[in-house]
Scaffold this active site. Structure first.
Site, short mmCIF file in Angstrom:
data_model
loop_
_atom_site.label_atom_id
_atom_site.label_comp_id
_atom_site.label_asym_id
_atom_site.label_seq_id
_atom_site.Cartn_x
_atom_site.Cartn_y
_atom_site.Cartn_z
N CYS A 83 0.98 -1.12 -0.03
CA CYS A 83 -0.09 -0.13 0.20
C CYS A 83 0.92 1.32 0.06
O CYS A 83 1.21 1.76 1.01
CB CYS A 83 -0.84 -0.08 1.27
SG CYS A 83 -1.63 -1.52 1.50
N GLY A 107 6.70 7.54 0.37
CA GLY A 107 7.62 7.90 1.42
C GLY A 107 8.44 6.56 1.87
O GLY A 107 9.44 6.67 1.89
N ASP A 114 0.10 0.28 -5.32
CA ASP A 114 -1.28 0.93 -4.65
C ASP A 114 -2.45 0.44 -5.68
O ASP A 114 -2.59 0.79 -6.77
CB ASP A 114 -1.02 2.41 -4.46
CG ASP A 114 -1.94 3.22 -3.44
OD1 ASP A 114 -1.35 3.21 -2.19
OD2 ASP A 114 -3.03 3.28 -3.75
N ARG A 137 -3.48 7.78 -7.26
CA ARG A 137 -2.11 7.68 -6.40
C ARG A 137 -0.91 7.03 -6.86
O ARG A 137 0.23 7.31 -6.29
CB ARG A 137 -2.55 7.16 -5.10
CG ARG A 137 -3.51 8.18 -4.25
CD ARG A 137 -3.95 7.62 -3.13
NE ARG A 137 -3.15 7.42 -1.75
CZ ARG A 137 -2.85 8.18 -1.04
NH1 ARG A 137 -3.23 9.54 -0.97
NH2 ARG A 137 -2.04 8.00 -0.29
N ASP A 182 1.52 -0.73 4.95
CA ASP A 182 1.37 0.43 5.49
C ASP A 182 -0.22 0.72 5.21
O ASP A 182 -0.51 1.12 4.01
CB ASP A 182 2.25 1.45 4.73
CG ASP A 182 2.03 2.93 5.63
OD1 ASP A 182 1.99 2.71 6.91
OD2 ASP A 182 2.15 3.77 5.10
N CYS A 209 -1.19 4.77 10.81
CA CYS A 209 -0.88 6.12 11.37
C CYS A 209 -2.23 6.53 12.42
O CYS A 209 -2.71 7.64 12.11
CB CYS A 209 -0.45 7.23 10.19
SG CYS A 209 -2.07 7.56 9.15
#
Ligand SMILES: C[S@@+](CC[C@H](N)C(=O)[O-])C[C@H]1O[C@@H](n2cnc3c(N)ncnc32)[C@H](O)[C@@H]1O
Length: 457
Positions: free
Chosen positions: A110, A115, A134, A139, A179, A232
């Site tokens: 993902c 980054g 992705d 994206r 992620d 996150c």
């Protein structure tokens, strides 16, 4: 900052005595960071060039804090040269914990905007293979641009579902990063928009998606491989509970460690990371071979002519290629591809390998990816290179004008015929083509200076 009530109740239950200081962290300024791209520059060299990079990020040796009220690193040509990536400090932890080693085969499932992929790429140092994916098409195109800007060559960029990838890459990867898409509670301070879309239903929706994504991991990982799962967000449902559920469903995995970054305890917006180990016997590493060339003579000659123009050496261009691959022409595109890739027929591939350029009317046209993959030493060895110096105001402005797509001229200079590489302090920015007193700008329109950059994860 007004936070959703159910979120606060949940955090209070979770954090107990620490809750007041967690709450207080929302009154503090957010943390901003950037990470040196070690494929192009060491963190020490970067901090000498940008003296405002003082404090290192404790969990990432290439990462630095900076004051984003005072400095705009995304406006400097160095950013366009791919010398650093602007990344929220706690987002630098997952890729560190995956412990990627040179020659590993790594999947970032993902990945957009990329980054963490770039961090993984720096660890591989253009050895092994990095597959980035992705599911979102828009994206994944930004992901491709970032991969190319940062000079990553041993790459496969996909826009696929984990299910489809698992059909092609069974027991293939030494390391996998998931992620996961998440409710983003750790982004509230950085992006208050996230608060508006947060709800308990949203959290549940992400729990479901994360479980689905994780269900393909046992097929993709090599025996003995390592998986990092990260989010996150703070909710245990998306973190510890998700990981426990995975361990129960797939007993071949064991939990090596879990780590959280809390905004009231560390200088980061917040992250959760779990390291999961496949406990089956390790399969042997694949061998690394020299490159081979499957190009026809005409294309190979066109490539050598170009190399002659830029470096006065017809074979210099081949020294830019990683090992263990081959050069191939696909519909006029000259690519270096990794030998260990399976057949990709039927997959949505945005880039299979390192795009050197295209053949047009028998002549080679270099790609932006090629410019960005030339390192400082290789740039200094060239002859048709425009060396701009960032300490000289005029040169700095010229570099910015080039990045905005303008045609370039330098007083009194008549340019020799052919391609020229524009560079800042010997770090390449892109190509231009001479026409006597002018250099026609060949910087790709989608990469231009004014373009708003996507929020980095
Ligand atoms: C947290 S973001 C990734 C940030 C990225 N790792 C970085 O460091 O820049 C999660 C990403 O997962 C993607 N995604 C959502 N569902 C997915 C799925 N089923 N398979 C693959 N990617 C997915 C989203 O489009 C989003 O870009």
């Amino acid at each position: 900052m007004e936070l959703p009530k159910p979120f606060l109740t949940k955090m209070e239950e979770l954090l107990k005595g620490e809750f007041p200081s967690f709450l207080d962290s929302y009154n503090q300024p957010k943390n901003s960071g950037l990470r040196a791209n070690s494929l192009k520059i060491s963190s020490q060299e970067l901090s000498e060039k940008l003296p405002y990079l003082k404090d290192q990020i404790p969990w990432c040796s290439d990462g630095f804090y900076y004051d984003d009220e005072k400095y705009r690193p995304a406006k400097h040509p160095y950013y366009y040269a791919g010398l650093y990536y602007i990344q929220e400090p706690s987002a630098m932890l997952p890729a560190e914990l995956l412990d990627v080693q040179p020659y590993d085969k790594v999947l970032d499932l993902c990945a957009a905007p990329g980054g963490k992929s770039l961090q993984l790429a720096a660890k591989l140092n253009n050895t092994g293979l990095l597959v980035v994916n992705d599911i979102n098409e828009r994206r994944s195109k930004i992901l491709l641009k970032n991969i190319e800007r940062y000079g990553v060559k041993n790459i496969l960029v996909l826009n696929e579902s984990p299910q489809n990838i698992a059909q092609y890459f069974q027991s293939f990867f030494d390391k996998i990063l998931v992620d996961a898409p998440c409710s983003g509670e750790g982004m509230f301070r950085k992006d208050p928009q996230m608060i508006k879309v947060w709800s308990e239903e949203e959290v549940n929706k992400y729990v479901h998606w994360q479980r689905e994504i994780l269900s393909w991991i046992p097929k993709l990982i090599k025996p003995g491989g390592t998986v990092v799962y990260s989010t996150c967000t703070f909710s245990p449902e998306e973190n510890e509970f998700q990981v426990n559920n995975f361990l129960k469903s797939y007993p071949q995995f064991s939990l090596e460690k879990s780590q959280r970054i809390w905004p009231h305890l560390a200088k980061g917006e917040g992250h959760f990371v779990s390291v999961l180990k496949d406990t089956r016997d390790i399969s042997p590493a694949s061998s690394q071979d020299k490159n081979s060339y499957t190009l026809d003579k005409q294309s190979l000659d066109a490539l050598k002519d170009f190399s002659m123009d830029i470096w006065k050496d017809p074979s210099f261009i081949f020294s830019l290629l990683p090992d263990n691959g081959f050069l191939v022409e696909r519909k006029g595109h000259i690519l270096w591809e990794n030998k260990d890739l399976p057949s990709l027929k039927g997959l949505k591939v945005l880039r299979s390998g390192f795009l050197l350029g295209t053949i047009q009317k028998g002549r080679f046209k270099p790609s932006q990816a090629l410019a960005m993959a030339i390192n400082k030493d290789q740039c200094q060895k060239g002859v048709q290179i425009v060396h701009l110096n960032s300490n000289n105001e005029k040169d700095l402005n010229l570099a910015i004008r080039y990045l905005k797509g303008e045609t370039i001229s330098l007083e009194g200079i008549k340019w020799p015929k052919g391609w020229h590489l524009i560079s800042i302090d010997h770090y390449p920015l892109g190509w231009a083509k001479s026409s006597d007193l002018w250099l026609k700008n060949e910087y790709p329109p989608g990469w231009k200076y004014e373009e708003g950059e996507m929020k980095n994860g």
